[in-house]
Structures are given as C-alpha cells and as structure tokens.
Design an enzyme around this catalytic site. Sequence first.
Site, PDB file in Angstrom:
ATOM      1  N   LYS A 221       0.934  -1.055   0.077  1.00  0.00           N
ATOM      2  CA  LYS A 221       0.021  -0.083  -0.269  1.00  0.00           C
ATOM      3  C   LYS A 221       0.583   1.061   0.055  1.00  0.00           C
ATOM      4  O   LYS A 221       1.903   1.561   0.930  1.00  0.00           O
ATOM      5  CB  LYS A 221      -0.709   0.197   1.342  1.00  0.00           C
ATOM      6  CG  LYS A 221      -2.047  -0.715   1.638  1.00  0.00           C
ATOM      7  CD  LYS A 221      -2.816  -0.682   2.253  1.00  0.00           C
ATOM      8  CE  LYS A 221      -4.000  -2.018   2.511  1.00  0.00           C
ATOM      9  NZ  LYS A 221      -4.612  -1.583   4.024  1.00  0.00           N
ATOM     10  N   GLY A 400       7.901  -1.544  11.381  1.00  0.00           N
ATOM     11  CA  GLY A 400       7.870  -0.786  12.133  1.00  0.00           C
ATOM     12  C   GLY A 400       8.193   0.412  12.711  1.00  0.00           C
ATOM     13  O   GLY A 400       8.506   1.458  12.157  1.00  0.00           O
TER      14      GLY A 400
HETATM   15  P1  AMP Z   1       3.533  -4.021   3.198  1.00  0.00           P
HETATM   16  O1  AMP Z   1       3.785  -5.822   4.627  1.00  0.00           O
HETATM   17  O2  AMP Z   1       3.358  -3.203   2.401  1.00  0.00           O
HETATM   18  O3  AMP Z   1       5.574  -4.165   2.366  1.00  0.00           O
HETATM   19  O4  AMP Z   1       3.555  -5.336   1.641  1.00  0.00           O
HETATM   20  C1  AMP Z   1       3.782  -7.189   1.630  1.00  0.00           C
HETATM   21  C2  AMP Z   1       2.821  -7.603   0.647  1.00  0.00           C
HETATM   22  O5  AMP Z   1       2.198  -6.654   0.026  1.00  0.00           O
HETATM   23  C3  AMP Z   1       2.798  -8.678   0.646  1.00  0.00           C
HETATM   24  O6  AMP Z   1       2.348  -9.719   1.119  1.00  0.00           O
HETATM   25  C4  AMP Z   1       2.850  -9.323  -0.561  1.00  0.00           C
HETATM   26  O7  AMP Z   1       2.294  -9.975  -1.214  1.00  0.00           O
HETATM   27  C5  AMP Z   1       2.370  -7.745  -1.001  1.00  0.00           C
HETATM   28  N1  AMP Z   1       2.579  -7.118  -2.434  1.00  0.00           N
HETATM   29  C6  AMP Z   1       3.201  -7.096  -3.851  1.00  0.00           C
HETATM   30  N2  AMP Z   1       2.848  -6.429  -4.524  1.00  0.00           N
HETATM   31  C7  AMP Z   1       1.850  -7.020  -4.980  1.00  0.00           C
HETATM   32  C8  AMP Z   1       0.960  -6.675  -5.952  1.00  0.00           C
HETATM   33  N3  AMP Z   1       1.215  -6.632  -7.301  1.00  0.00           N
HETATM   34  N4  AMP Z   1      -0.477  -7.154  -5.339  1.00  0.00           N
HETATM   35  C9  AMP Z   1      -0.987  -7.338  -3.956  1.00  0.00           C
HETATM   36  N5  AMP Z   1      -0.082  -8.018  -3.218  1.00  0.00           N
HETATM   37  C10 AMP Z   1       1.153  -7.399  -3.551  1.00  0.00           C
END
Ligand code: AMP
Length: 420
Positions: A221, A400
């Site tokens: 996100k 975090g």
């Molecule tokens: P974060 O915790 O914000 O670093 O997000 C990590 C998560 O983002 C992981 O579980 C990934 O599977 C997910 N992620 C990465 N790329 C994508 C994508 N293109 N679409 C959906 N989820 C994603």
Amino acid sequence: MKMIESFNFKGIRTIVRVDFNVPLDKKTREVTDDTRIRGAVKTIKKIVSDGGSAILMSHLGRPEGVQEKYSLKPVMPVLEKLLGMNVLFAPDALSDEAAAMAAALKPGEVMMLENVRFYPEEEGKPILPETATDEEKKAAKTALKVKQKEMAKRLSTYADVYVNDAFGTAHRAHATTAVMADFFPGDKKMFGFLINSELAAMDKVLKSAQKPFTAVMGGAKVSDKILIIENLLDRVDNLIIGGGMTYTFIKAMGGKIGNSLCEADKLDVAKGVIEKARTKGVNLLFPVDGINADKFDAEANTYISAIDDVKDGWMGLDIGEKSIAMFEGVIMKSRTILWNGPMGVFEMEKFAAGTTAIAKAVAKATEKGAFSLIGGGDSVAAVNKNGLADKVSYVSTGGGAMLEYMEGRKLPGITAIRGE
Ligand code: AMP
C-alpha cells in the site's frame, strides 16, 4: 546516557528490555525463528561477562490478560542454549516472587520475567467490552496510564541500571520500552548493542549517505509507505517503486490497471509524489512491465504486459523482466541502498522472481562496496530465503520501528534514553 561498550556492569543489577516476540510453532510451541533472541545475546553476554546480573523482560504477541499461549517459557531453552548458561524464570513479572528473585540475583546470573503484556498497563490499552462508550474508554485509558507509571516504577526497583535493546518496539511508548527510563538517572540508562547498531545503520543512510543513494520501496500500500517516501524524496537520487503500490501510481498517471491493487483515495497523494520527485530532481522509477494473473492464487494463469496496460479482470502480481533489468542497472550503480517491501506477491513462487532479483542485485552492489540497509518483514524474509542476509550491509530487526525512524519521527523508546 551511557554507552554500553564502555560501561562496567561489575556487581550491578541491570534490567534489560529485549524483543523476544518470536514466532512459535502452533502445535509444538517451539520457537520457529530465533533471530530476535540471537539479537540480544551480545548485550546480555556483556553484562554477565563484566560480572553483573541481568533481568530480562519482553512481550510476546498480543495477549488479552494472562494467556498461556503467549507465555515466554518456550523462549527459555533457546535462550539458555545461545547464552550457554541456565536462566531463571519468574512466572509473573510484577509479583512479589519476581521482586524477590531479582533481589536475590547474584553476579553472573540471568533471569527472565514472564510476558510483560500479561498486564494491560504495559501497553496502556484497556481491555473493554465492545459496548463501552467513548467516555468509558477515555476514563479507562486515563486510569491505565496511572497504572502504567506504577508498573514502570515497580520494575525499576528490580535493578540499578536500565538497558533498552528492544528495537522492534522502540516506536511504542509502553511501560517497559519508554516510561521506565524516567525512573533511572541519565548515567544509569543506555541502549543495548542491537539498538545501537540499528541506529548507526539508519543514521548512515539518513544523515551521511554516499551518493548515488537509491531507495527501493515495495509492498502493498501507498498509504503505509507515503511518509517514508516523502522523507526520502529530500535525500535520494533514485526512488524505485515496485509491488502492489505501483498500480495506484500507474492509475494516477492514466494507465489501465485491471483488477490490480489500487487505493482509489490515494491517487492525489501519488500525483503529489510524482510532482515532488520532479521538483527535487529525484529519478523516480516505476516498473515498465508486469506479470498479470487472472486471480490472486499461486496457480493462477498469467501473462506479461506493459505495466499500464493490464486487461480488464486481470491483476499485476510481480514486476517483469524489463523492469528487473532496469532496476538492477540503477542498483548496481548505487553507493547507498535502502530496500523496504517486496516487488510482488513473493509468497507465491510464480510471483517471487522480481523480489528475488532485487535481493540478488542489492547483494551484488554491496559486494562492489555499496552500503545496503534492508528493512521491513517481507524484504528481510526475501533476503533470508535467498541466503543473502550476510551479503548485505545491515538487516533491520524492526519493521515498524525502522519505518517510523526513516519517516523522520521520534521513537519514544529512543527519545526516552537519548533525550532530544
Ligand atoms: P508491505 O507489508 O506493505 O510491505 O506489503 C507486503 C505485501 O505486499 C506482501 O504480502 C506481498 O504479497 C504484497 N504485494 C506485493 N506486491 C503485490 C501486488 N502486486 N499485488 C498485491 N499484493 C502485493
């Protein structure tokens, strides 16, 4: 504030906040990843080898009151093995028994307190029924803050010196992570080795990065990463965006993203980042191609397309080969690299190639002399999965906490000791 390396703990009783919030096997309750326990060993060994004694405290999980499944007992055999010594265990952190055990601790001995979050005042978050009114919630919180101080004060009586080495919870203003520091004078509190090395690695990147400095930001996100991105735009030469958050930017630029992840309410934020990068002269890079899937599934059908031309009903789940080559080129020319967040849904083999390639490129650039800092649970997992943890300069233990520090925010656990 004192520095741990030059402090002599001989004959001193020290209370140490560690981060033993480790994953446990659901069935056997054995520790499945001991990284965090290993992270605290240097600090504990220093205290003991000086001839001091150590009282360790930590949380594990998010218990609501006393819940056996969140007990720190499973940590004990792992800790004892890593330290090569017996460790005493106090089954209730605030009990008279724990206080007596602490008072009886002899030089060279170590004891561990049971999960400090068995007491809601550790976090200062009251446990209330869902039906509680706003006023009831406010009153409960105020009352708990008073108890939080009492908890911190009581624990401070167990020892003469306070050491905080729990980087993973440094962004929390809890009884044992921050409030306790107020009960020790400046020359009786300090960080442990782990927090010191985390701070050194982050400061190296934030305050004295060698150029070119490249940040690689991925993950799901935009909303989670926007503050760090904004702070980095003042510092980096290249900002590489990957992962799910790419598509919010691509949509903001008028691209077709099908069913890819998109935060519709963050399109303006994305446009703002693009504009700021332009005015700051930052080279902002997005993937040019992506691997698209017909469903969010490890067995999904896939096809490759330009990043801004995803068919209706399909979703982009990894970056493509052209993007990998482009990102590798930039990473290899960098002298400082910060990487946070995967390039795709790396948990599924079909969509792991982008993240793996970035991990390898960062390791290669490090071999060539770049300083690389990896943070955030998923990029750390990707580095570990590819056996590259010792081929990058620093792997942060606190997702975090690292994000908040890199956002330029003050962490309560850090300021409580360092002042500022
Ligand atoms: P974060 O915790 O914000 O670093 O997000 C990590 C998560 O983002 C992981 O579980 C990934 O599977 C997910 N992620 C990465 N790329 C994508 C994508 N293109 N679409 C959906 N989820 C994603």
